[in-house]
Structures are given as structure tokens and as C-alpha cells.
Design a protein around this motif. Structure first.
Motif, PDB file in Angstrom:
ATOM      1  N   ALA A  80       0.831  -1.209   0.000  1.00 38.78           N
ATOM      2  CA  ALA A  80       0.000   0.000   0.000  1.00 38.78           C
ATOM      3  C   ALA A  80       0.864   1.258   0.000  1.00 38.78           C
ATOM      4  O   ALA A  80       0.610   2.204  -0.760  1.00 38.78           O
ATOM      5  CB  ALA A  80      -0.945  -0.002   1.198  1.00 38.78           C
ATOM      6  N   GLY A  84       1.164   3.952  -2.989  1.00 39.69           N
ATOM      7  CA  GLY A  84       0.888   5.336  -2.608  1.00 39.69           C
ATOM      8  C   GLY A  84       2.028   6.274  -2.948  1.00 39.69           C
ATOM      9  O   GLY A  84       1.801   7.445  -3.274  1.00 39.69           O
ATOM     10  N   GLU A  98      -3.703   5.171  -6.736  1.00 42.59           N
ATOM     11  CA  GLU A  98      -4.422   5.430  -5.482  1.00 42.59           C
ATOM     12  C   GLU A  98      -5.412   4.310  -5.194  1.00 42.59           C
ATOM     13  O   GLU A  98      -5.520   3.843  -4.063  1.00 42.59           O
ATOM     14  CB  GLU A  98      -5.122   6.785  -5.528  1.00 42.59           C
ATOM     15  N   ARG A 102      -5.310   1.651  -2.097  1.00 40.13           N
ATOM     16  CA  ARG A 102      -6.454   1.421  -1.197  1.00 40.13           C
ATOM     17  C   ARG A 102      -6.867  -0.044  -1.163  1.00 40.13           C
ATOM     18  O   ARG A 102      -7.403  -0.517  -0.167  1.00 40.13           O
ATOM     19  CB  ARG A 102      -7.652   2.280  -1.622  1.00 40.13           C
ATOM     20  N   SER A 103      -6.631  -0.758  -2.255  1.00 43.72           N
ATOM     21  CA  SER A 103      -7.056  -2.164  -2.316  1.00 43.72           C
ATOM     22  C   SER A 103      -6.117  -3.093  -1.549  1.00 43.72           C
ATOM     23  O   SER A 103      -6.473  -4.232  -1.270  1.00 43.72           O
ATOM     24  CB  SER A 103      -7.157  -2.625  -3.769  1.00 43.72           C
TER      25      SER A 103
END
Length: 156
Positions: A80, A84, A98, A102-103
Motif C-alpha cells: 500500500a 501510494g 491510489e 487502497r485495495s
């Protein structure tokens, strides 16, 4: 490319050059029409893969696996955070970094198994489906660009 060389399906870099550096996409003075986009997509889908791009991609994969083998770790450590970190890069032109960030579970370590293991055919099918969905999104955006909205036609 000479007249005797076929149109090839390349691995494209973010700056519009092919990985093999034997082809480039010219800077568009205007977006293609949906018809032009469809024609280019059909031609590309039917084209043979560029052997030079594939050999170079395999070389990059091998080099990455070799780096990973003796690296004393990776940074950022989580997938993540890594995705990011790419939000201010040109990768956002190709990937929704993004959404990918988030996943990923916030504390999940980056997984590098695919660098050293054989590629799963189902995963390759999933990637191709993502490409098809992306191609459709780009086509839809072109239609929206070229087709005047109802508001602009009635002056509102």
C-alpha cells in the motif's frame, strides 16, 4: 521501421517510446476520433508481439529478481505504501495507483513471488481483461470529447 516490417505490438513506456526503443507514439495534436481509436486498437490487437520488447521485458524481470535475491530488504515495505508513493509520478497516466494502494491491506508486505515464480495463466487473463476495460474507458472518453453534450447544443 521499413515497409517490409509488420506493425508490432510493443511494450510501451510512459514517455511514448517502446521498450525496444525501435518505435514511438507521436505526440497527438488532437485526440483520435473514436473511429480512429477503434481502427488503431484493432490493428494493434491483430499484430504480432515485438520480440525485442518481450526479450527486454524478460531481462528487466530477471534483473529485478536478481536484485531482490540479495537485497537487504525493500522500502517502502508495504504494498500500500509503495503504490501510494507513486501518486505524484507519471505512472498515474497508466495506473490508478491510489485505487491500487487502497485495495492493499495497510500492513501487507509487498509480494514479489511473481518475479521468481512462473506466471499464472489466469493472472495473465485477468491482466488482459484489465487492458480491455482500460481500452473501453479511453474509447468512452474519446466519444465524450468528440460528441457535443446536449447542454452545449441548446446553449445552456
Amino acid at each position: 521501421m521499413t515497409d517490409s516490417e509488420p506493425i508490432l505490438r510493443h511494450v510501451w513506456l510512459l514517455d511514448g517510446r517502446s521498450l525496444c526503443d525501435l518505435s514511438s507514439r507521436p505526440a497527438e495534436l488532437r485526440p483520435p476520433t473514436p473511429e480512429e481509436f477503434d481502427a488503431e486498437s484493432a490493428t494493434t490487437e491483430a499484430a504480432p508481439a515485438c520480440t525485442a520488447c518481450l526479450l527486454l521485458a524478460a531481462n528487466v524481470r530477471r534483473d529485478a529478481a536478481a536484485i531482490l535475491r540479495d537485497a537487504r530488504g525493500v522500502w517502502p515495505q508495504t504494498a500500500a505504501a509503495t503504490w501510494g508513493s507513486l501518486t505524484a509520478t507519471r505512472w498515474t497516466q497508466r495506473l490508478d495507483v491510489e485505487a491500487i494502494a487502497r485495495s492493499e491491506p495497510a500492513d501487507a508486505l509487498a509480494d514479489f513471488d511473481t518475479l521468481v515464480l512462473a506466471l499464472d495463466p489466469a493472472e495473465l487473463d485477468r491482466i488482459r481483461a484489465e487492458w480491455a476495460a482500460d481500452r473501453q474507458r479511453r474509447r468512452d472518453a474519446l466519444i465524450a470529447y468528440w460528441v457535443p453534450s446536449q447542454d452545449s447544443e441548446d446553449g445552456t
